[in-house]
Design a protein around this motif. Structure first.
Motif, PDB file in Angstrom:
ATOM      1  N   LEU A   1      28.028  17.519 -59.910  1.00  0.00           N
ATOM      2  CA  LEU A   1      27.134  16.925 -60.915  1.00  0.00           C
ATOM      3  C   LEU A   1      27.768  15.675 -61.522  1.00  0.00           C
ATOM      4  CD1 LEU A   1      24.604  17.243 -62.744  1.00  0.00           C
ATOM      5  CD2 LEU A   1      26.012  18.650 -64.242  1.00  0.00           C
ATOM      6  N   ASN A   2      27.019  14.575 -61.528  1.00  0.00           N
ATOM      7  CA  ASN A   2      27.542  13.381 -62.193  1.00  0.00           C
ATOM      8  C   ASN A   2      26.495  12.629 -63.001  1.00  0.00           C
ATOM      9  OD1 ASN A   2      26.046  12.152 -60.221  1.00  0.00           O
ATOM     10  ND2 ASN A   2      27.684  10.807 -59.492  1.00  0.00           N
ATOM     11  N   ARG A   3      25.248  13.125 -62.976  1.00  0.00           N
ATOM     12  CA  ARG A   3      24.239  12.475 -63.817  1.00  0.00           C
ATOM     13  C   ARG A   3      23.196  13.487 -64.268  1.00  0.00           C
ATOM     14  NH1 ARG A   3      19.452   8.343 -62.217  1.00  0.00           N
ATOM     15  NH2 ARG A   3      18.728   7.977 -64.324  1.00  0.00           N
ATOM     16  N   ILE A   4      22.866  13.396 -65.550  1.00  0.00           N
ATOM     17  CA  ILE A   4      21.812  14.240 -66.122  1.00  0.00           C
ATOM     18  C   ILE A   4      20.789  13.308 -66.751  1.00  0.00           C
ATOM     19  CG2 ILE A   4      21.279  16.014 -67.837  1.00  0.00           C
ATOM     20  CD1 ILE A   4      24.218  16.951 -67.579  1.00  0.00           C
ATOM     21  N   GLU A   5      19.555  13.445 -66.323  1.00  0.00           N
ATOM     22  CA  GLU A   5      18.516  12.562 -66.838  1.00  0.00           C
ATOM     23  C   GLU A   5      17.428  13.392 -67.522  1.00  0.00           C
ATOM     24  OE1 GLU A   5      16.268  10.603 -63.782  1.00  0.00           O
ATOM     25  OE2 GLU A   5      15.457   9.094 -65.150  1.00  0.00           O
ATOM     26  N   PHE A   6      17.087  13.011 -68.738  1.00  0.00           N
ATOM     27  CA  PHE A   6      15.982  13.676 -69.438  1.00  0.00           C
ATOM     28  C   PHE A   6      14.705  12.930 -69.093  1.00  0.00           C
ATOM     29  CE2 PHE A   6      17.871  16.831 -72.239  1.00  0.00           C
ATOM     30  CZ  PHE A   6      19.218  16.552 -72.033  1.00  0.00           C
ATOM     31  N   VAL A   7      13.713  13.684 -68.632  1.00  0.00           N
ATOM     32  CA  VAL A   7      12.492  13.039 -68.140  1.00  0.00           C
ATOM     33  C   VAL A   7      11.253  13.672 -68.771  1.00  0.00           C
ATOM     34  CG1 VAL A   7      13.438  12.270 -65.923  1.00  0.00           C
ATOM     35  CG2 VAL A   7      12.540  14.591 -66.141  1.00  0.00           C
ATOM     36  N   LYS A   8      10.153  12.955 -68.651  1.00  0.00           N
ATOM     37  CA  LYS A   8       8.894  13.398 -69.256  1.00  0.00           C
ATOM     38  C   LYS A   8       8.172  14.395 -68.344  1.00  0.00           C
ATOM     39  CE  LYS A   8       4.597  11.357 -70.998  1.00  0.00           C
ATOM     40  NZ  LYS A   8       3.807  10.112 -71.027  1.00  0.00           N
ATOM     41  N   ASP A   9       8.218  14.129 -67.071  1.00  0.00           N
ATOM     42  CA  ASP A   9       7.529  14.985 -66.102  1.00  0.00           C
ATOM     43  C   ASP A   9       8.542  15.644 -65.180  1.00  0.00           C
ATOM     44  OD1 ASP A   9       4.875  14.191 -66.923  1.00  0.00           O
ATOM     45  OD2 ASP A   9       5.395  12.249 -66.037  1.00  0.00           O
ATOM     46  N   ARG A  10       8.235  16.858 -64.804  1.00  0.00           N
ATOM     47  CA  ARG A  10       9.169  17.574 -63.949  1.00  0.00           C
ATOM     48  C   ARG A  10       8.847  17.330 -62.470  1.00  0.00           C
ATOM     49  NH1 ARG A  10      10.750  24.019 -64.014  1.00  0.00           N
ATOM     50  NH2 ARG A  10      12.516  23.793 -62.603  1.00  0.00           N
ATOM     51  N   GLY A  11       9.768  16.804 -61.769  1.00  0.00           N
ATOM     52  CA  GLY A  11       9.598  16.649 -60.332  1.00  0.00           C
ATOM     53  C   GLY A  11      10.159  17.860 -59.616  1.00  0.00           C
ATOM     54  N   LEU A  12      10.288  17.760 -58.319  1.00  0.00           N
ATOM     55  CA  LEU A  12      10.845  18.854 -57.531  1.00  0.00           C
ATOM     56  C   LEU A  12      12.308  18.581 -57.226  1.00  0.00           C
ATOM     57  CD1 LEU A  12       7.955  19.366 -54.943  1.00  0.00           C
ATOM     58  CD2 LEU A  12       8.443  20.775 -56.947  1.00  0.00           C
ATOM     59  N   GLY A  13      13.073  19.640 -57.087  1.00  0.00           N
ATOM     60  CA  GLY A  13      14.454  19.509 -56.661  1.00  0.00           C
ATOM     61  C   GLY A  13      14.516  19.407 -55.136  1.00  0.00           C
ATOM     62  N   TYR A  14      15.734  19.311 -54.618  1.00  0.00           N
ATOM     63  CA  TYR A  14      15.923  19.081 -53.184  1.00  0.00           C
ATOM     64  C   TYR A  14      15.252  20.157 -52.335  1.00  0.00           C
ATOM     65  CZ  TYR A  14      18.221  18.130 -48.751  1.00  0.00           C
ATOM     66  OH  TYR A  14      18.461  17.846 -47.432  1.00  0.00           O
ATOM     67  N   TRP A  15      15.611  21.441 -52.599  1.00  0.00           N
ATOM     68  CA  TRP A  15      15.085  22.518 -51.757  1.00  0.00           C
ATOM     69  C   TRP A  15      13.635  22.840 -52.076  1.00  0.00           C
ATOM     70  CZ3 TRP A  15      17.194  22.977 -47.431  1.00  0.00           C
ATOM     71  CH2 TRP A  15      18.570  22.864 -47.270  1.00  0.00           C
TER      72      TRP A  15
END
Lengths: 232, 383
Positions: free
Chosen positions: B356-370
């Motif tokens: 882990l090297n970046r944490i981003e707070f976002v408005k909408d939830r996208g999908l993760g890799y898997w």
């Protein structure tokens, strides 16, 4: 002879590879009991009965974040008299309200009384210790996806909420766990004591039950607590 | 003689057919299994890993059905070829088949009730797969040597008298059958004997001193792990926050840490019990970076620049959700996600993002890799 060696090797490897059902059941129960530490909030009820008569009743309401716990304790003194008090645990201060006299006191965690009171709010510490006395364990599946653990304990000496458990002849502990998610609902122990003419009871039952897990009611410190006198 | 579409197959052709199909199925299972087992191979075809899991399972099911149908033919072959070596080879293949199928089915169903059986099934599956490889090479080598007359077969002892048939040999066919049958029975008996044993002293000691059970299988979607250089490494927290921040590893080491023990569960079925974790509670970062009211979701990025995961902020505020930097009292190693990874005790391992090297707070939830690649559950909760 060669056959016996080969068969023995297979037999031995299987015994080394697999564990016993009893071991696995005990580990499963321990895991479920440990998970109570991760609950965000819950309500619990602890009761201690002597020969079926309620002696101690402790109900608590716990929130982990922010840490706050409300514990109400009721101890039977005589046939028609109880001693009742409630405690509010805050991160810095403990408020004690004696319900019989409506008196409020407060103390911080450096006071020795804090150690005594803290035992009230952590029911699982006692139950986790009890697992170390397990002699036998049996797990049964009961209706509605609920598991029932029954443990026979070796004789032990211990104490809970100031009540001593001595001269135990036999003890049986039971736990009820719901599946999906695995949650401990209730845990109970029945202790049969060695006969003693100086004691009016020969059986102790101690239970702890949990409800409203992760959705416990909010705790509000009564305004009167602001007038609490500090205990030195 | 078998008859199909007007053509009569002789026994030899049927035996050869069964042998080839068996060999091909074993090869498919070994290759697909290799992609599930060896980290470098897993990484090589990471995007298709799920297909390999399915392929492996499908090959296993086909293999099981094949064995059931081929069993009468195998028995017939065994009766016609009564050398103890042949019997040994046939029994060994059936033993492998039995072990793979039974352990594979258990791993496929993957019940969580008894961890030790799951770990034993995994061990049996792995050890049989590792053992068959040299056996196959020896089998091919022997066939090659015989084909080119580099070795001679011991003359067959021809006799219809069963008492005389194995006379003069060190091992008889009957011995082999007895040994294999007895071994299977002994193994089952050993497992059952252990299963019905009372509580052991070892487990009572283990209750007091939490002991790690099981082992990690390392997963990565890239062939090489990101390299951690302490001086240049930073954890960046940005997006919908009032105070975007960047922390060096040394700065993080000054934060208050928590240590606790929790199981690690992989969505593929294996688990490691009683793992000791150390790290910083995720919620401790909240007061520092102060997410805005819109920043209700969190996206985390891996230093491999490919893997990412998303969460509801509330999920990360649950108890014992940490940015972990120690495992079992030691700093994370590269394969474990050094120097920093998320650990969420209530979610499957794929949500506990490594490197882990970046944490981003976002408005909408996208999908993760898997979630994007293989439609894994977006929340990944254990139950």
């Amino acid at each position: 002879m060669a056959f016996i060696v080969v068969w023995g090797a297979f037999f031995l490897s299987a015994t080394l590879l697999f564990s016993s059902r009893a071991n696995e059941d005990l580990l499963s129960l321990q895991k479920v009991m440990k998970e109570t530490d991760t609950w965000e909030s819950y309500e619990s009820s602890q009761r201690l009965y002597l020969e079926g008569e309620e002696e101690i009743r402790i109900t608590s309401l716990f929130h982990q974040e922010p840490y706050l716990e409300h514990v109400v304790s009721q101890v039977r003194l005589t046939e028609d008299e109880d001693f009742k008090f409630e405690v509010y645990f805050n991160p810095e201060v403990i408020y004690i309200h004696t319900l019989n006299t409506s008196q409020w006191n407060k103390t911080d965690y450096t006071n020795s009384i804090a150690g005594e009171l803290e035992g009230m709010k952590e029911p699982m510490v006692f139950w986790n210790r009890m697992l170390n006395h397990a002699q036998k364990i049996r797990k049964e599946q009961i209706a509605d996806g609920e598991d029932h653990y029954i443990l026979t304990l070796n004789p032990f000496r211990d104490e809970v909420h100031g009540f001593q458990f001595n001269e135990i002849a036999s003890a049986q502990m039971e736990a009820w766990v719901t599946n999906k998610p695995n949650r401990l609902n209730k845990i109970m122990m029945v202790m049969h004591l060695k006969p003693n003419i100086l004691r009016r009871y020969n059986q102790i039952t101690y239970t702890t039950s949990f409800s409203n897990i992760n959705k416990a009611h909010e705790i509000e410190l009564p305004e009167d607590a602001q007038e609490a006198k500090a205990i030195n | 003689m078998a008859k199909k579409a007007g053509y009569k197959f002789n026994k030899k052709q049927i035996f050869v057919f069964v042998h080839i199909v068996h060999g091909v199925l074993i090869l498919i299972m070994l290759l697909s299994g290799l992609f599930l087992y060896v980290p470098e191979l897993r990484t090589f075809l990471s995007s298709f890993r799920a297909e390999f899991v399915n392929l492996h399972s499908a090959a296993g099911i086909v293999y099981m059905i094949f064995l059931l149908f081929a069993l009468p033919t195998i028995i017939q072959y065994g009766r016609l070829h009564r050398r103890w070596q042949k019997t040994f080879h046939l029994c060994l293949q059936l033993l492998f088949g039995l072990g793979w199928v039974s352990s594979g089915i258990y791993l496929w169903i993957s019940p969580n009730t008894y961890l030790s059986i799951r770990q034993a099934a995994l061990f049996i599956h792995d050890i049989l797969s590792a053992t068959i490889v040299p056996w196959v090479f020896a089998h091919i080598g022997l066939w090659y040597a015989r084909k080119y007359k580099k070795t001679k077969r011991i003359p067959k002892l021809i006799s219809t008298d069963s008492a005389e048939r194995d006379r003069g040999m060190m091992i008889s066919r009957r011995d082999v059958l007895l040994m294999f049958f007895g071994s299977v029975v002994a193994f089952i008996a050993g497992g059952l004997y252990q299963w019905y044993q009372p509580l052991s002293e070892e487990i009572m000691k283990a209750l007091q001193a939490a002991k790690t059970r099981g082992y990690f299988r390392i997963y990565s979607i890239r062939r090489e792990n990101p390299i951690f250089e302490r001086e240049s490494w930073f954890l960046n927290i940005d997006g919908l926050v009032d105070n975007p921040s960047s922390f060096s590893f040394d700065e993080l080491m000054n934060w208050e840490a928590v240590t606790f023990t929790s199981d690690f569960h992989c969505v593929t079925g294996w688990s490691v019990r009683e793992v000791k974790w150390k790290g910083i509670l995720f919620r401790d970062f909240m007061d520092y970076v102060m997410p805005t009211s819109e920043g209700r979701y969190v996206k985390m990025y891996s230093a491999d620049q490919l893997y990412s995961e998303t969460y509801e902020l509330s999920q990360l505020l649950e108890s014992n959700v940490i940015l972990a930097y120690e495992l079992e009292g030691k700093p994370l190693i590269e394969d474990q996600g050094a120097p920093l990874r998320l650990f969420h005790p209530n979610m499957f391992g794929y949500k506990s993002i490594k490197w882990l090297n970046r944490i981003e707070f976002v408005k909408d939830r996208g999908l993760g890799y898997w979630e994007e690649k293989e439609s894994y559950d977006i929340n990944g909760y254990l139950n």
